[in-house]
Design a protein around this motif. Structure first.
Motif, PDB file in Angstrom:
ATOM      1  N   PHE A  92       3.279 -38.128   4.140  1.00 56.53           N
ATOM      2  CA  PHE A  92       4.208 -39.211   3.798  1.00 56.53           C
ATOM      3  C   PHE A  92       4.887 -39.747   5.053  1.00 56.53           C
ATOM      4  CE2 PHE A  92       4.867 -36.971  -0.532  1.00 56.53           C
ATOM      5  CZ  PHE A  92       3.737 -37.585  -1.052  1.00 56.53           C
ATOM      6  N   ILE A  93       5.335 -38.852   5.928  1.00 55.39           N
ATOM      7  CA  ILE A  93       5.995 -39.265   7.159  1.00 55.39           C
ATOM      8  C   ILE A  93       5.033 -40.043   8.047  1.00 55.39           C
ATOM      9  CG2 ILE A  93       7.110 -38.439   9.283  1.00 55.39           C
ATOM     10  CD1 ILE A  93       8.793 -38.211   6.738  1.00 55.39           C
ATOM     11  N   ALA A  94       3.754 -39.684   7.965  1.00 57.68           N
ATOM     12  CA  ALA A  94       2.742 -40.362   8.774  1.00 57.68           C
ATOM     13  C   ALA A  94       2.498 -41.794   8.321  1.00 57.68           C
ATOM     14  CB  ALA A  94       1.435 -39.582   8.739  1.00 57.68           C
ATOM     15  N   GLY A  95       3.044 -42.161   7.162  1.00 57.23           N
ATOM     16  CA  GLY A  95       2.880 -43.521   6.683  1.00 57.23           C
ATOM     17  C   GLY A  95       1.912 -43.665   5.540  1.00 57.23           C
ATOM     18  N   GLU A  96       1.397 -42.550   5.024  1.00 57.09           N
ATOM     19  CA  GLU A  96       0.480 -42.610   3.897  1.00 57.09           C
ATOM     20  C   GLU A  96       1.289 -42.669   2.605  1.00 57.09           C
ATOM     21  OE1 GLU A  96      -2.604 -39.684   4.053  1.00 57.09           O
ATOM     22  OE2 GLU A  96      -2.810 -39.836   6.217  1.00 57.09           O
ATOM     23  N   THR A  97       2.111 -43.721   2.484  1.00 55.90           N
ATOM     24  CA  THR A  97       3.066 -43.811   1.379  1.00 55.90           C
ATOM     25  C   THR A  97       2.402 -44.076   0.040  1.00 55.90           C
ATOM     26  OG1 THR A  97       3.378 -46.144   1.939  1.00 55.90           O
ATOM     27  CG2 THR A  97       4.942 -44.573   2.856  1.00 55.90           C
ATOM     28  N   ALA A  98       1.144 -44.530   0.046  1.00 56.32           N
ATOM     29  CA  ALA A  98       0.477 -44.804  -1.222  1.00 56.32           C
ATOM     30  C   ALA A  98       0.306 -43.547  -2.049  1.00 56.32           C
ATOM     31  CB  ALA A  98      -0.896 -45.428  -0.968  1.00 56.32           C
ATOM     32  N   ARG A  99       0.398 -42.396  -1.402  1.00 54.61           N
ATOM     33  CA  ARG A  99       0.216 -41.148  -2.124  1.00 54.61           C
ATOM     34  C   ARG A  99       1.493 -40.706  -2.822  1.00 54.61           C
ATOM     35  NH1 ARG A  99      -2.653 -36.892   1.727  1.00 54.61           N
ATOM     36  NH2 ARG A  99      -2.474 -35.718  -0.211  1.00 54.61           N
ATOM     37  N   ARG A 100       2.601 -41.334  -2.536  1.00 60.58           N
ATOM     38  CA  ARG A 100       3.836 -40.966  -3.206  1.00 60.58           C
ATOM     39  C   ARG A 100       4.219 -42.027  -4.234  1.00 60.58           C
ATOM     40  NH1 ARG A 100       9.948 -39.409  -1.054  1.00 60.58           N
ATOM     41  NH2 ARG A 100      10.425 -38.199  -2.918  1.00 60.58           N
TER      42      ARG A 100
ATOM     43  N   GLY B 275      12.206 -39.979 -12.942  1.00 63.62           N
ATOM     44  CA  GLY B 275      11.741 -38.605 -13.071  1.00 63.62           C
ATOM     45  C   GLY B 275      10.307 -38.497 -13.542  1.00 63.62           C
ATOM     46  N   ILE B 276       9.478 -39.523 -13.288  1.00 66.23           N
ATOM     47  CA  ILE B 276       8.083 -39.478 -13.719  1.00 66.23           C
ATOM     48  C   ILE B 276       7.134 -39.538 -12.522  1.00 66.23           C
ATOM     49  CG2 ILE B 276       8.468 -40.364 -16.044  1.00 66.23           C
ATOM     50  CD1 ILE B 276       7.665 -43.132 -15.031  1.00 66.23           C
ATOM     51  N   GLU B 277       7.581 -39.000 -11.410  1.00 72.08           N
ATOM     52  CA  GLU B 277       6.725 -38.919 -10.233  1.00 72.08           C
ATOM     53  C   GLU B 277       5.480 -38.092 -10.536  1.00 72.08           C
ATOM     54  OE1 GLU B 277       7.238 -38.221  -5.407  1.00 72.08           O
ATOM     55  OE2 GLU B 277       8.860 -37.719  -6.779  1.00 72.08           O
ATOM     56  N   TRP B 278       5.636 -37.120 -11.435  1.00 77.42           N
ATOM     57  CA  TRP B 278       4.510 -36.281 -11.830  1.00 77.42           C
ATOM     58  C   TRP B 278       3.383 -37.125 -12.441  1.00 77.42           C
ATOM     59  CZ3 TRP B 278       3.395 -36.664 -17.003  1.00 77.42           C
ATOM     60  CH2 TRP B 278       4.427 -37.150 -17.831  1.00 77.42           C
ATOM     61  N   LEU B 279       3.734 -38.167 -13.199  1.00 77.49           N
ATOM     62  CA  LEU B 279       2.732 -39.028 -13.817  1.00 77.49           C
ATOM     63  C   LEU B 279       1.940 -39.778 -12.748  1.00 77.49           C
ATOM     64  CD1 LEU B 279       1.398 -40.331 -16.275  1.00 77.49           C
ATOM     65  CD2 LEU B 279       3.287 -41.996 -16.328  1.00 77.49           C
ATOM     66  N   HIS B 280       2.638 -40.276 -11.750  1.00 78.00           N
ATOM     67  CA  HIS B 280       1.967 -40.964 -10.644  1.00 78.00           C
ATOM     68  C   HIS B 280       1.001 -40.036  -9.936  1.00 78.00           C
ATOM     69  CE1 HIS B 280       1.568 -42.414  -6.460  1.00 78.00           C
ATOM     70  NE2 HIS B 280       1.555 -43.598  -7.016  1.00 78.00           N
ATOM     71  N   ARG B 281       1.418 -38.805  -9.728  1.00 75.82           N
ATOM     72  CA  ARG B 281       0.559 -37.842  -9.032  1.00 75.82           C
ATOM     73  C   ARG B 281      -0.688 -37.543  -9.858  1.00 75.82           C
ATOM     74  NH1 ARG B 281       3.119 -32.685  -6.694  1.00 75.82           N
ATOM     75  NH2 ARG B 281       1.234 -32.859  -5.444  1.00 75.82           N
ATOM     76  N   ILE B 282      -0.534 -37.412 -11.183  1.00 75.50           N
ATOM     77  CA  ILE B 282      -1.702 -37.168 -12.036  1.00 75.50           C
ATOM     78  C   ILE B 282      -2.674 -38.336 -11.964  1.00 75.50           C
ATOM     79  CG2 ILE B 282      -2.463 -37.000 -14.441  1.00 75.50           C
ATOM     80  CD1 ILE B 282      -0.030 -35.285 -15.003  1.00 75.50           C
ATOM     81  N   LEU B 283      -2.136 -39.558 -12.017  1.00 79.25           N
ATOM     82  CA  LEU B 283      -2.993 -40.744 -12.013  1.00 79.25           C
ATOM     83  C   LEU B 283      -3.729 -40.920 -10.689  1.00 79.25           C
ATOM     84  CD1 LEU B 283      -0.634 -43.282 -13.844  1.00 79.25           C
ATOM     85  CD2 LEU B 283      -2.663 -42.137 -14.773  1.00 79.25           C
ATOM     86  N   THR B 284      -3.105 -40.479  -9.587  1.00 76.03           N
ATOM     87  CA  THR B 284      -3.741 -40.641  -8.280  1.00 76.03           C
ATOM     88  C   THR B 284      -4.699 -39.500  -7.948  1.00 76.03           C
ATOM     89  OG1 THR B 284      -1.809 -39.606  -7.224  1.00 76.03           O
ATOM     90  CG2 THR B 284      -1.868 -42.023  -7.319  1.00 76.03           C
TER      91      THR B 284
ATOM     92  N   PRO C 176       6.205 -44.767  -6.505  1.00 83.20           N
ATOM     93  CA  PRO C 176       7.203 -45.786  -6.193  1.00 83.20           C
ATOM     94  C   PRO C 176       8.610 -45.276  -6.496  1.00 83.20           C
ATOM     95  CG  PRO C 176       5.405 -46.703  -7.498  1.00 83.20           C
ATOM     96  CD  PRO C 176       5.224 -45.213  -7.502  1.00 83.20           C
ATOM     97  N   LYS C 177       9.606 -45.899  -5.852  1.00 87.03           N
ATOM     98  CA  LYS C 177      10.990 -45.463  -6.024  1.00 87.03           C
ATOM     99  C   LYS C 177      11.421 -45.471  -7.481  1.00 87.03           C
ATOM    100  CE  LYS C 177      12.246 -44.780  -1.690  1.00 87.03           C
ATOM    101  NZ  LYS C 177      12.701 -43.446  -1.206  1.00 87.03           N
ATOM    102  N   TRP C 178      10.987 -46.479  -8.259  1.00 85.15           N
ATOM    103  CA  TRP C 178      11.442 -46.561  -9.647  1.00 85.15           C
ATOM    104  C   TRP C 178      10.911 -45.392 -10.470  1.00 85.15           C
ATOM    105  CZ3 TRP C 178       8.088 -46.926 -13.756  1.00 85.15           C
ATOM    106  CH2 TRP C 178       6.765 -47.325 -13.490  1.00 85.15           C
ATOM    107  N   MET C 179       9.701 -44.920 -10.146  1.00 83.49           N
ATOM    108  CA  MET C 179       9.165 -43.757 -10.854  1.00 83.49           C
ATOM    109  C   MET C 179       9.907 -42.488 -10.450  1.00 83.49           C
ATOM    110  SD  MET C 179       5.047 -44.476 -10.913  1.00 83.49           S
ATOM    111  CE  MET C 179       4.728 -43.474 -12.383  1.00 83.49           C
ATOM    112  N   GLN C 180      10.294 -42.406  -9.181  1.00 86.32           N
ATOM    113  CA  GLN C 180      11.075 -41.260  -8.739  1.00 86.32           C
ATOM    114  C   GLN C 180      12.421 -41.216  -9.453  1.00 86.32           C
ATOM    115  OE1 GLN C 180      11.196 -40.785  -4.400  1.00 86.32           O
ATOM    116  NE2 GLN C 180       9.408 -42.129  -4.248  1.00 86.32           N
ATOM    117  N   ARG C 181      13.074 -42.399  -9.578  1.00 88.60           N
ATOM    118  CA  ARG C 181      14.382 -42.454 -10.225  1.00 88.60           C
ATOM    119  C   ARG C 181      14.298 -42.057 -11.703  1.00 88.60           C
ATOM    120  NH1 ARG C 181      15.004 -47.159  -6.946  1.00 88.60           N
ATOM    121  NH2 ARG C 181      14.322 -48.476  -8.680  1.00 88.60           N
TER     122      ARG C 181
END
Length: 209
Positions: free
Chosen positions: A155-163, A172-181, A165-170
């Protein structure tokens, strides 16, 4: 949630947790369970958030050793961010299988000690990063703070597509994004975590009554 689930079946993982000086909640289910039990916890403390803050805070010449990164290029890009903000940096990409060698682990510990690292960020995934931390904790000459940070180096290296979006983090569904990716790796893991985690929820509330 994965750690809570794993702690129900792995004595090794439990012994690693007993060595930890600080345990942070990285996951909304764990935070919500803690709040429901009356714990004074305000929210998540994610490895990626802590790593980002450290990388963009003036290091003042403190020494950070980075372990991980999906490629040598991503590791170097992350190291460059730390250096730009006044950190002294050493690193080891630790490609797949590298940390499984006892000789390589001894070499890593010797490098961390010789560098005089103040902080070691270990981003090679769980439970491997916890095993590495315990190994370094027991190594002669290593006095650094050790922290498992998952994919944060990328993430720090700039590979932000793997994390997420902020709205999903807020929400609490970051887990869903990770499953989809990365469904092939993560769907089975998340589904497998649900039942043991729910058992912990039920037992925790029963014990608190």
């Amino acid at each position: 949630m994965n750690h809570v689930a794993r702690l129900q079946s792995s004595a090794e993982f439990g012994s690693i947790y007993e060595r930890a000086r600080l345990i942070l909640a990285d996951g909304w289910p764990v935070v919500r369970l803690a709040k429901s039990l009356g714990a004074g916890i305000s929210g998540r403390s994610t490895g990626s958030g802590i790593t980002y803050t450290l990388a963009h805070t003036y290091g003042g010449g403190h020494r950070v050793f980075l372990v991980g990164g999906s490629t040598p290029a991503s590791l170097e890009a992350a190291a460059a961010v730390f250096r730009e903000n006044g950190w002294l940096v050493e690193s080891e990409q630790a490609p797949m299988g590298w940390l499984g060698s006892a000789d390589n682990m001894r070499e890593l510990a010797a490098r961390v000690a010789a560098f005089g690292a103040d902080l070691v960020l270990i981003g090679v995934g769980s439970p491997l990063q916890e095993r590495v931390a315990v190994s370094l904790l027991s190594a002669q000459g290593v006095t650094a703070v050790l922290m498992g940070v998952g994919a944060s180096i990328d993430f720090i290296a700039g590979e932000t597509a793997r994390r997420a979006p902020k709205w999903m983090q807020r929400l609490g569904i970051e887990w869903l994004h990770r499953i989809l990716t990365d469904p092939g790796r993560l769907l089975k893991r998340y589904v497998g975590d649900v039942v043991p985690f729910l058992r912990v929820v039920r037992q925790s509330h029963a014990n608190s009554e």
